[in-house]
Structures are given as structure tokens and as C-alpha cells.
Write a protein that holds these residues in place. Structure first.
Motif, PDB file in Angstrom:
ATOM      1  N   SER A  20     -50.782   2.482  43.276  1.00 24.67           N
ATOM      2  CA  SER A  20     -49.590   2.412  43.420  1.00 24.67           C
ATOM      3  C   SER A  20     -48.857   1.145  42.740  1.00 24.67           C
ATOM      4  CB  SER A  20     -48.952   1.926  44.829  1.00 24.67           C
ATOM      5  OG  SER A  20     -49.457   2.857  45.778  1.00 24.67           O
ATOM      6  N   ALA A  21     -49.556   0.206  42.152  1.00 25.50           N
ATOM      7  CA  ALA A  21     -49.218  -0.807  41.508  1.00 25.50           C
ATOM      8  C   ALA A  21     -49.116  -0.438  39.806  1.00 25.50           C
ATOM      9  CB  ALA A  21     -50.119  -2.214  41.443  1.00 25.50           C
ATOM     10  N   SER A  22     -49.883   0.266  39.418  1.00 24.75           N
ATOM     11  CA  SER A  22     -49.868   0.792  38.137  1.00 24.75           C
ATOM     12  C   SER A  22     -48.643   2.040  38.032  1.00 24.75           C
ATOM     13  CB  SER A  22     -51.240   1.301  37.658  1.00 24.75           C
ATOM     14  OG  SER A  22     -51.569   2.373  38.508  1.00 24.75           O
ATOM     15  N   THR A  23     -48.390   2.826  38.954  1.00 22.34           N
ATOM     16  CA  THR A  23     -47.436   3.494  39.008  1.00 22.34           C
ATOM     17  C   THR A  23     -45.927   2.955  38.817  1.00 22.34           C
ATOM     18  OG1 THR A  23     -48.550   5.324  40.193  1.00 22.34           O
ATOM     19  CG2 THR A  23     -46.103   5.441  40.118  1.00 22.34           C
ATOM     20  N   VAL A  24     -45.729   1.915  39.709  1.00 21.57           N
ATOM     21  CA  VAL A  24     -44.532   0.803  39.527  1.00 21.57           C
ATOM     22  C   VAL A  24     -44.435   0.460  38.199  1.00 21.57           C
ATOM     23  CG1 VAL A  24     -43.436  -1.170  40.508  1.00 21.57           C
ATOM     24  CG2 VAL A  24     -44.591   0.350  42.064  1.00 21.57           C
ATOM     25  N   SER A  25     -45.237  -0.148  37.609  1.00 24.02           N
ATOM     26  CA  SER A  25     -45.306  -0.867  36.273  1.00 24.02           C
ATOM     27  C   SER A  25     -45.106   0.319  35.036  1.00 24.02           C
ATOM     28  CB  SER A  25     -46.458  -1.669  36.107  1.00 24.02           C
ATOM     29  OG  SER A  25     -47.748  -0.728  35.702  1.00 24.02           O
ATOM     30  N   ALA A  26     -45.271   1.488  35.560  1.00 23.54           N
ATOM     31  CA  ALA A  26     -45.348   2.627  34.488  1.00 23.54           C
ATOM     32  C   ALA A  26     -43.946   3.288  34.672  1.00 23.54           C
ATOM     33  CB  ALA A  26     -46.477   3.711  34.717  1.00 23.54           C
ATOM     34  N   LEU A  27     -43.127   2.732  35.560  1.00 20.44           N
ATOM     35  CA  LEU A  27     -41.772   3.549  35.765  1.00 20.44           C
ATOM     36  C   LEU A  27     -41.057   3.322  34.433  1.00 20.44           C
ATOM     37  CD1 LEU A  27     -41.131   2.795  39.420  1.00 20.44           C
ATOM     38  CD2 LEU A  27     -41.677   4.848  38.460  1.00 20.44           C
ATOM     39  N   ASP A  28     -40.112   4.258  34.135  1.00 19.36           N
ATOM     40  CA  ASP A  28     -39.318   4.168  32.880  1.00 19.36           C
ATOM     41  C   ASP A  28     -37.992   3.396  33.391  1.00 19.36           C
ATOM     42  OD1 ASP A  28     -37.720   4.626  30.866  1.00 19.36           O
ATOM     43  OD2 ASP A  28     -37.576   6.691  30.982  1.00 19.36           O
ATOM     44  N   ARG A  29     -37.812   2.231  32.787  1.00 14.20           N
ATOM     45  CA  ARG A  29     -36.493   1.509  32.999  1.00 14.20           C
ATOM     46  C   ARG A  29     -35.607   1.435  32.063  1.00 14.20           C
ATOM     47  NH1 ARG A  29     -41.262  -0.684  35.472  1.00 14.20           N
ATOM     48  NH2 ARG A  29     -40.915  -1.544  37.326  1.00 14.20           N
ATOM     49  N   ARG A  30     -35.653   2.479  30.968  1.00 12.32           N
ATOM     50  CA  ARG A  30     -34.395   2.724  30.069  1.00 12.32           C
ATOM     51  C   ARG A  30     -33.312   3.198  30.812  1.00 12.32           C
ATOM     52  NH1 ARG A  30     -38.069   6.215  25.984  1.00 12.32           N
ATOM     53  NH2 ARG A  30     -38.566   6.854  28.091  1.00 12.32           N
ATOM     54  N   VAL A  31     -32.293   2.688  30.457  1.00  7.26           N
ATOM     55  CA  VAL A  31     -30.822   3.021  31.046  1.00  7.26           C
ATOM     56  C   VAL A  31     -30.009   3.065  29.878  1.00  7.26           C
ATOM     57  CG1 VAL A  31     -29.369   2.590  32.698  1.00  7.26           C
ATOM     58  CG2 VAL A  31     -31.265   2.107  33.355  1.00  7.26           C
ATOM     59  N   ARG A  32     -29.052   4.257  29.762  1.00 11.56           N
ATOM     60  CA  ARG A  32     -28.065   4.442  28.865  1.00 11.56           C
ATOM     61  C   ARG A  32     -26.707   3.766  29.504  1.00 11.56           C
ATOM     62  NH1 ARG A  32     -27.183   6.829  24.525  1.00 11.56           N
ATOM     63  NH2 ARG A  32     -28.844   8.046  24.609  1.00 11.56           N
ATOM     64  N   ILE A  33     -26.313   2.623  29.099  1.00 11.21           N
ATOM     65  CA  ILE A  33     -25.236   1.959  29.470  1.00 11.21           C
ATOM     66  C   ILE A  33     -23.984   2.817  28.643  1.00 11.21           C
ATOM     67  CG2 ILE A  33     -23.841  -0.460  29.573  1.00 11.21           C
ATOM     68  CD1 ILE A  33     -26.558  -0.060  31.341  1.00 11.21           C
ATOM     69  N   VAL A  34     -22.901   3.207  29.151  1.00 11.14           N
ATOM     70  CA  VAL A  34     -21.898   3.876  28.645  1.00 11.14           C
ATOM     71  C   VAL A  34     -20.477   3.130  28.967  1.00 11.14           C
ATOM     72  CG1 VAL A  34     -20.688   6.027  28.704  1.00 11.14           C
ATOM     73  CG2 VAL A  34     -22.975   6.190  29.043  1.00 11.14           C
ATOM     74  N   ASN A  35     -19.552   3.034  28.003  1.00 10.10           N
ATOM     75  CA  ASN A  35     -18.565   2.093  27.924  1.00 10.10           C
ATOM     76  C   ASN A  35     -17.587   3.315  27.913  1.00 10.10           C
ATOM     77  OD1 ASN A  35     -16.330   0.782  28.081  1.00 10.10           O
ATOM     78  ND2 ASN A  35     -16.807  -0.349  26.068  1.00 10.10           N
ATOM     79  N   ASP A  36     -16.946   3.804  29.020  1.00  9.69           N
ATOM     80  CA  ASP A  36     -15.975   4.822  29.158  1.00  9.69           C
ATOM     81  C   ASP A  36     -14.671   4.135  29.689  1.00  9.69           C
ATOM     82  OD1 ASP A  36     -14.737   7.295  29.011  1.00  9.69           O
ATOM     83  OD2 ASP A  36     -15.556   7.853  31.159  1.00  9.69           O
TER      84      ASP A  36
END
Length: 111
Positions: A20-36
């Protein structure tokens, strides 16, 4: 036999914990920030829930113009998925959004 069952259960529990710990650390934390919006974002901050400050301006010398987007990797090594966002616009407005789960979203839009 009882000791064997206990040891087996303990090993299973430890295996699940580390998985579980390695799964949490492997989560994708990339987010596209859009200025609309109609205004440029001149400063943008994203701080994990464990932080007591906004840290540094992620955009640095850049801006996020109206209609543009940027992908930000929020993996700061802390393991946190929940972040607070703060955007400062060139018209003086400041928008804050708390508890954004960067592990579950792929895009965050200001509009």
C-alpha cells in the motif's frame, strides 16, 4: 501451529502495508492547470496539506496567460495527495482552492 499462524498473519500484514505504501508513492501527481479566465496567472502555489506555508511560486518568472495550460508534477516526496492551490492574477484577484486531490484529478481549471 498457533505461532506459525501468527507469524504468517504478521508477514501478510507487513506485505500489505508495504504494498500500500509503495502504491501511494507511485501515484501520478501530475495535474494540468488550465487558465480559462480573461486574466493571466502571474503566480501559482501548490502546497501539500502538511505544509504550513505556500512554499515557492511554481511559475517562477513565467506567467500562465489566458487560454494557456501547464502540467505540474506535485510529487514533492512527501507522499501527500491533497494540496492547496493559490493563483494570483494580473488584475489583483487571488483564488485559493483547498484539499485538491492531485492523485485523483488530471486537470484543474480556473474559469
Amino acid at each position: 501451529m498457533r505461532v506459525f499462524k501468527f507469524v504468517s498473519f504478521a508477514l501478510l500484514a507487513l506485505t500489505l502495508l508495504f504494498t500500500s505504501a509503495s502504491t501511494v508513492s507511485a501515484l501520478d501527481r501530475r495535474v494540468r492547470i488550465v487558465n480559462d479566465t480573461d486574466y493571466a496567472i502571474i503566480r501559482f502555489y501548490g502546497s501539500n496539506k502538511g505544509s504550513d506555508s505556500w512554499e515557492e511560486d511554481i511559475l517562477g518568472d513565467d506567467i500562465l496567460a489566458s487560454g494557456d495550460s501547464i502540467v505540474i508534477d506535485f510529487d514533492d516526496g512527501s507522499g501527500y495527495c491533497k494540496f492547496d492551490f493559490k493563483a494570483e492574477f494580473d488584475d489583483g484577484d487571488v483564488l485559493e482552492k483547498r484539499n485538491v486531490n492531485v492523485c485523483k484529478i488530471g486537470t484543474f481549471t480556473y474559469n
